[in-house]
Enzyme design. Structure first.
Site, PDB file in Angstrom:
ATOM      1  N   GLY A 126      39.288 123.732  -2.327  1.00  0.00           N
ATOM      2  CA  GLY A 126      39.492 124.951  -1.551  1.00  0.00           C
ATOM      3  C   GLY A 126      40.672 125.812  -1.961  1.00  0.00           C
ATOM      4  O   GLY A 126      41.224 126.533  -1.124  1.00  0.00           O
ATOM      5  N   ASN A 144      40.570 128.517  -3.826  1.00  0.00           N
ATOM      6  CA  ASN A 144      40.167 129.919  -3.627  1.00  0.00           C
ATOM      7  C   ASN A 144      40.136 130.272  -2.144  1.00  0.00           C
ATOM      8  O   ASN A 144      40.500 131.381  -1.757  1.00  0.00           O
ATOM      9  CB  ASN A 144      38.806 130.176  -4.276  1.00  0.00           C
ATOM     10  N   MET A 148      29.051 123.821  -3.698  1.00  0.00           N
ATOM     11  CA  MET A 148      28.230 123.274  -4.770  1.00  0.00           C
ATOM     12  C   MET A 148      26.813 122.884  -4.323  1.00  0.00           C
ATOM     13  O   MET A 148      26.280 121.868  -4.759  1.00  0.00           O
ATOM     14  CB  MET A 148      28.954 122.089  -5.434  1.00  0.00           C
ATOM     15  N   ARG A 149      26.199 123.684  -3.450  1.00  0.00           N
ATOM     16  CA  ARG A 149      24.788 123.488  -3.098  1.00  0.00           C
ATOM     17  C   ARG A 149      24.009 124.717  -3.537  1.00  0.00           C
ATOM     18  O   ARG A 149      24.452 125.850  -3.303  1.00  0.00           O
ATOM     19  CB  ARG A 149      24.583 123.330  -1.574  1.00  0.00           C
ATOM     20  N   LEU A 151      21.283 127.382  -2.981  1.00  0.00           N
ATOM     21  CA  LEU A 151      20.739 127.931  -1.733  1.00  0.00           C
ATOM     22  C   LEU A 151      19.300 128.400  -1.936  1.00  0.00           C
ATOM     23  O   LEU A 151      18.938 128.895  -3.015  1.00  0.00           O
ATOM     24  CB  LEU A 151      21.614 129.103  -1.284  1.00  0.00           C
ATOM     25  N   ASN A 188      30.050 135.264  -4.391  1.00  0.00           N
ATOM     26  CA  ASN A 188      30.410 133.984  -5.008  1.00  0.00           C
ATOM     27  C   ASN A 188      31.417 134.247  -6.108  1.00  0.00           C
ATOM     28  O   ASN A 188      31.393 135.294  -6.747  1.00  0.00           O
ATOM     29  CB  ASN A 188      29.143 133.341  -5.614  1.00  0.00           C
ATOM     30  N   HIS A 197      32.582 132.727  -9.788  1.00  0.00           N
ATOM     31  CA  HIS A 197      32.070 131.848 -10.837  1.00  0.00           C
ATOM     32  C   HIS A 197      33.064 131.834 -11.996  1.00  0.00           C
ATOM     33  O   HIS A 197      33.538 132.898 -12.408  1.00  0.00           O
ATOM     34  CB  HIS A 197      30.701 132.357 -11.311  1.00  0.00           C
ATOM     35  N   ASP A 242      23.731 132.400 -10.246  1.00  0.00           N
ATOM     36  CA  ASP A 242      24.793 133.086 -11.015  1.00  0.00           C
ATOM     37  C   ASP A 242      24.304 134.361 -11.699  1.00  0.00           C
ATOM     38  O   ASP A 242      24.806 134.735 -12.770  1.00  0.00           O
ATOM     39  CB  ASP A 242      25.416 132.136 -12.068  1.00  0.00           C
ATOM     40  N   GLU A 296      41.346 133.778 -10.673  1.00  0.00           N
ATOM     41  CA  GLU A 296      40.401 133.680  -9.557  1.00  0.00           C
ATOM     42  C   GLU A 296      41.116 133.989  -8.236  1.00  0.00           C
ATOM     43  O   GLU A 296      40.578 134.682  -7.365  1.00  0.00           O
ATOM     44  CB  GLU A 296      39.789 132.266  -9.476  1.00  0.00           C
TER      45      GLU A 296
END
Ligand code: GAR
Length: 214
Positions: free
Chosen positions: A13, A15, A91-92, A94, A108, A110, A146, A175
């Site tokens: 966590g 970010n 990390m799922r 969708l 998101n 990346h 992505d 980031e």
């Protein structure tokens, strides 16, 4: 009124912390109203609690199907009056149902300069390919992984002797400033999704270039 944002995490966590810190400024157009994790052991949950943010755990292992898991997430998001979602190391994968339900309202981060290096192990693959400039991207989420319209990118040089770890660390610094900037842009309406494209209302100086080697 600041827009109500949920940050979805699966791990440390960092970010998420950068978003919480940015959103604590009085003039920031969004507030982090919820941190939701699919993993009960995500280290970021404790960091969110310490910052006084509401947390929720929806463990995907407790749900028989992806749809069932996402319905449970959606119910919690609705309960908290969430307007925008930031995926931050979530990390799922969708389903189209969830992505379309949140279309234009879910972003998101990346760790690559998309459309290069979609998917996982982005730093390893960048080193293998020998690129000299690498970076990170914030994009709207679309059903294809992505592949969504790009809101903001930051680039860093790849340096001789770089390892996956050194490159990841150099990019993570970027980031942490890029993601709050992108959240600000979607929250105040200066970047929005229209007909599958990002429409920007900001103007910027296009003279600078990142060149490597300099
Ligand atoms: C970040 O580097 C983020 O870009 C990446 O996971 C890391 C999460 O770190 N996301 C992805 O790879 C998404 N496909 P954090 O939990 O410290 O923010």
């Amino acid at each position: 009124m600041p827009r109500r944002v949920a940050v979805l995490i699966s791990g440390r966590g960092s970010n998420m912390v950068s978003l919480i810190e940015a959103a604590s400024a009085p003039d920031f157009p969004a507030e982090i109203a919820l941190v939701l994790s699919n993993r009960p052991d995500a280290a970021g949950l404790e960091r969110a609690r310490q910052a006084g943010i509401a947390t929720a755990i929806i463990d995907h292992k407790d749900h028989p199907t992806r749809e069932d898991f996402e319905q449970a997430m959606d119910a919690v998001l609705t309960e908290h009056g969430i307007e925008f979602i930031c995926l931050a190391g979530f990390m799922r994968v969708l389903t189209d149902w969830f992505v379309e339900r949140w279309a234009g309202r879910m972003i998101n981060i990346h760790p690559s300069l998309l459309p290069l290096f979609r998917g996982v192990h982005t730093h390893r693959r960048a080193l293998e390919e020998g690129v000299l400039i690498h970076g990170c991207t914030v994009h709207f989420v679309v059903p294809e992984l992505d592949a969504g319209p790009i809101i903001a990118q930051a680039a860093v040089p790849v340096i001789p002797g770089d390892t996956e770890e050194s490159l990841a660390a150099r990019i993570l610094v970027q980031e942490h400033s890029l993601y709050p900037q992108a959240l600000r842009m979607i929250s105040d309406g200066s970047a929005r999704l229209e007909n599958g494209r990002v429409v920007f209302s900001e103007s910027w100086n296009s003279e600078g270039a990142l060149r490597s080697p300099t």
